[in-house]
Design a protein around this motif. Structure first.
Motif, short mmCIF file in Angstrom:
data_model
loop_
_atom_site.label_atom_id
_atom_site.label_comp_id
_atom_site.label_asym_id
_atom_site.label_seq_id
_atom_site.Cartn_x
_atom_site.Cartn_y
_atom_site.Cartn_z
N ILE A 161 0.85 -1.19 0.00
CA ILE A 161 0.00 0.00 0.00
C ILE A 161 0.89 1.24 0.00
N VAL A 162 0.39 2.32 -0.56
CA VAL A 162 0.85 3.65 -0.20
C VAL A 162 -0.22 4.20 0.73
N ALA A 207 4.49 0.76 2.06
CA ALA A 207 4.73 -0.43 2.87
C ALA A 207 4.51 -1.66 2.00
N VAL A 208 5.48 -2.54 1.97
CA VAL A 208 5.38 -3.78 1.19
C VAL A 208 5.71 -4.94 2.12
N GLU A 230 13.57 -2.25 7.08
CA GLU A 230 12.87 -3.52 6.90
C GLU A 230 12.69 -4.16 8.26
N VAL A 231 11.48 -4.66 8.51
CA VAL A 231 11.14 -5.25 9.81
C VAL A 231 10.64 -6.67 9.60
N THR A 283 8.71 -6.77 6.16
CA THR A 283 8.00 -5.60 5.64
C THR A 283 8.97 -4.47 5.39
N LEU A 284 8.95 -3.96 4.16
CA LEU A 284 9.73 -2.78 3.79
C LEU A 284 8.87 -1.54 4.00
N TYR A 285 9.40 -0.59 4.77
CA TYR A 285 8.75 0.70 4.95
C TYR A 285 9.65 1.76 4.33
N THR A 286 9.08 2.59 3.47
CA THR A 286 9.88 3.68 2.92
C THR A 286 9.05 4.96 2.89
#
Length: 757
Positions: free
Chosen positions: A147-148, A156-157, A227-228, A235-238
């Motif tokens: 999602i954005v 978030a992916v 990344e968590v 999950t990648l958060y950018t």
């Protein structure tokens, strides 16, 4: 008036549950609003069974600021997730809007699996604004969700790898911070002295990574990511943050990625916003593919626009390599935002917001002798509506009528203000009228008044100006004459007692007629429409300004001749030629013809993911096609609400709910078996209500309790209803007992979903 809990919480449009109430004279069917929104919108979801290779094929996510387009990394065993942002631009006005103020690329992530990609199965879930699916590889599989976030600058992916894919990796690829127009592929040489911004600085900050892009003009944009791992997922958060002239972006970008919670937590507010958004209106037609296309455009415009976001550049928040890295005001902006009115989404109106916020900049965009009382908008601007220094390569200023250089394209502000007028008319917001529209329109028309002069015939004439984008300057240019007429009429409606009102009346009384010849409307005096041309700038008096209309019998021949002559020149036609032709056909009450033009648009130009291209990526045409569909179903210009004016013969059933019209009305209606069964109109402002319902026989006009409302039949056959602020009227054939519920209509047949199914 029984509203079930399920009706309110499940099927009703948020905040507008009363729209589903039926008069006592015709009891509501149980669960009349009880259709599943998720199931309905799922019919419009996009699917991919083949790997998308370009921006024109892949899924796209966005929130008006941050955007991500997703497709295969060229030549690599990887999937690209672009990271772009609508506020990220350069700040060097000395190089113009196309270079020194251009949108700047940020970069992209690649998802790099362990094994070779062998298959994909993706779905863009419109209801939840979320990409889901799997990537199958020679080593296993990757299950993903992306999602954005609608309220944060956050991509978030979440990826759940199989055992063989546990070592997949993410890699960030920063872009060079230079105007995309500088790419030699476009053959647009930059101005002397123009260089790229300094290289990006990559660093680590605790558990996060940073890409800090300094700008030569001061300020920066920053991409932060982390990344968590949670259980079996990673999950990648950018996040992207921008600031100018200060450098404050690092803390904001880092804070966003560090505050981000797990996916279920993130999606709660995200989904709530999108669900409420879709419930703002409802439209269903039997053409399943076109219906899906329409709902994808509503998803797209909410992914690309917010009131406070920059006015959309040509590719929205999904910047790609393009010769058009700016905001274009001679058609693109206007078409991008038309669909928000009928669909009841004025919360996306960045045009009115930006013109109000940056109005002071518009005075500086006309030549200095005219700045005391005039304003204009250049063809191309940055997000603050500035063009910077302009020359043949760097940007297009307003120009001066009668002067060849710079190009005298002077009507763009007036046309942009027509969008503001539409927003006013659809809301009756007096603050918008008096605070933004009137003062700017007064200045825009003032600019024209400096150049209008009587000729030997006693008529007021305009020196040569430029009709977008025909390529020839022409006196008495129809583009400008139509905008002058509309502007003066509108100013007189707003302020008939203004000191300039006598001048506006004089212009309307004495302005030269629209130049025309045997082929219809010309570009201007002495300049016929004589070559293939994509733009309908010479036809604005027909659409969207409605100064010359099909309801005026004396103009029908020239409207038809002009339309046929324009679209008859193959060669330079483009997608928005067909959206304009569809809307003009809808004014002519020709539903089959309008549907044909939309069909040609889809067949010739619309890409698999409903995006569009002309040399580079542009998004105005698909968005304007949604407006063309709206024009086929409802028109409200000239103070009359016309229901189903141009319905194709194949569309026997249609359902509408809370379609917003001029006068600040919300219109709901049902067509069944080729006949309009009923309509409901809700008045937000108490404006005069004149309906053209298209219902045969004697009418019943009632309130929500079935009590008769005061109404009368006008000489035109239209129905005038006395309706105060906040009141409703139901209109149906007397003696009929229609079901006033609104639900999806039956599909006219199977169709392939959008995407690469």
């Amino acid at each position: 008036m029984d509203i079930t809990r399920r009706t309110v919480l499940g099927g009703a449009l948020a905040g507008l549950a009363a729209a589903g109430l039926a008069p006592a004279a015709a009891a509501a069917a149980p669960g009349s609003d009880d259709f599943g929104w998720a199931e309905f919108l799922a019919t419009a979801d996009l699917y991919w069974r083949r790997l998308p290779k370009t921006w024109y094929e892949g899924p796209f996510l966005g929130n008006g600021f941050l955007g991500s387009g997703i497709y295969a990394e060229p030549g690599q065993n990887a999937i690209r997730f672009n990271v772009q942002h609508s506020q990220v631009q350069d700040h060097r006005p000395e190089f113009g809007s196309l270079f020194g103020l251009a949108r700047l690329p940020i970069g992209y992530f690649t998802l790099e699996p362990v094994g070779a990609i062998t298959a994909i199965d993706w779905r863009l879930d419109l209801w939840n604004a979320e990409l889901t699916g799997t990537i199958t590889t020679a080593a296993g599989s990757l299950s993903l969700r992306a999602i954005v976030h609608t309220g944060q600058s956050l991509l978030a992916v979440e990826v759940r790898p199989s055992e063989g894919e546990r070592a997949f990796k993410w890699v960030f690829h920063p872009a060079v911070a230079v105007s995309p127009r500088a790419d030699p592929v476009w053959n647009k040489p930059p101005p002397a002295g123009y260089t790229a911004n300094p290289p990006v600085n990559l660093s680590t900050n605790g558990d996060a990574r940073l890409a800090v892009q300094p700008l030569l003009a001061g300020g920066e944009h920053v991409t932060a990511w982390r990344e968590v791992a949670r259980g079996g997922t990673r999950t990648l958060y950018t996040s992207v943050a921008w600031s100018h002239p200060e450098k404050t972006s690092v803390a904001r970008a880092l804070g966003t990625v560090r505050r981000a919670g797990a996916f279920p937590e993130l999606t709660r507010d995200h989904r709530r916003w999108w669900h409420d958004y879709y419930r703002g209106s409802f439209l269903s037609i039997p053409d399943t593919r076109l219906q899906g296309f329409y709902w994808i455009q509503l998803y797209k415009v909410a992914s690309a626009a917010r009131r406070e976001a920059p006015v959309m550049a040509t590719s929205g928040p999904w910047l790609e390599n393009t010769p058009w890295p700016a905001t274009w005001w001679n058609l693109n902006v206007q078409l991008e935002y038309w669909l928000i009115h009928g669909s009841n989404h004025l919360e996306l109106d960045a045009v009115s917001h930006a013109l109000g916020k940056y109005r002071a900049n518009l005075t500086s965009q006309v030549a200095s002798p005219y700045q005391a009382d005039s304003a204009g908008i250049p063809r191309t601007t940055d997000m603050t509506l500035l063009n910077g220094v302009a020359n043949a390569t760097s940007g297009y200023p307003v120009g001066i009528p009668g002067h060849d250089t710079p190009t005298p394209e002077v009507g763009n502000l007036t046309w942009a203000l027509h969008n503001v007028w539409l927003s006013y008319r659809h809301t009756m917001d007096r603050e918008l009228l008096g605070g933004t529209l009137f003062p700017l329109l007064r200045k825009a028309i003032n600019y024209y008044l400096h150049f209008l002069a009587p000729g030997p015939d006693g008529k007021l004439h305009l020196p040569p100006t430029f009709s977008p984008e025909y390529g020839v300057n022409a006196p008495d240019c129809n583009y400008d004459l139509s905008l002058i007429r509309w502007g003066c009429k509108t100013l007189l409606q707003i302020a008939p007692g203004d000191a300039l009102a006598p001048k506006w009346r004089d212009v309307l009384a004495n302005l030269v007629a629209y130049p025309a010849d045997a082929n219809g409307y010309m570009i201007g005096a002495g300049v016929p429409f004589a070559k293939s041309h994509r733009h309908y700038s010479h036809l604005l008096q027909i659409y969207p300004l409605y100064d010359v209309t099909w309801e005026q019998p004396e103009h029908r021949q020239i409207i038809e001749t002009s339309l046929n002559h324009w679209v008859g020149f193959e060669g330079a036609l483009q997608g928005y030629t067909f959206t304009g032709a569809a809307s003009i056909s809808a004014q002519m009450l020709r539903g089959d013809q309008a549907a044909f033009y939309l069909g040609e648009l889809q067949r010739r130009y619309i890409q698999p993911n409903t995006m569009y291209k002309e040399s580079g990526p542009v998004i105005e045409t698909p968005l304007s096609a949604a407006k063309s569909l709206q024009d086929m179903l409802v028109q409200s210009w000239g103070g009359v609400l016309r229901l189903f004016p141009a319905v194709p013969s194949a569309w026997a059933d249609i359902a509408l709910r809370d379609f917003r019209t001029e006068g600040a009305f919300l219109l709901s209606a049902s067509r069944a078996g080729g006949k309009t069964r009923w309509l409901k109109v809700h008045s937000e402002a108490g404006a005069p209500c004149v309906l053209r319902p298209g219902i045969d026989g004697e009418l019943a006009v009632t309130d929500a309790r079935g009590r008769a409302r005061r109404w009368r039949r006008l000489a035109t056959g239209d129905v005038q209803v006395e309706l105060g602020r906040g009141e409703d009227a139901f209109v149906y054939r007397k003696g009929d007992k229609p079901d006033f519920g609104v639900r999806p209509v039956t599909s006219g047949g199977p169709s392939s979903p959008w995407g690469l199914p």
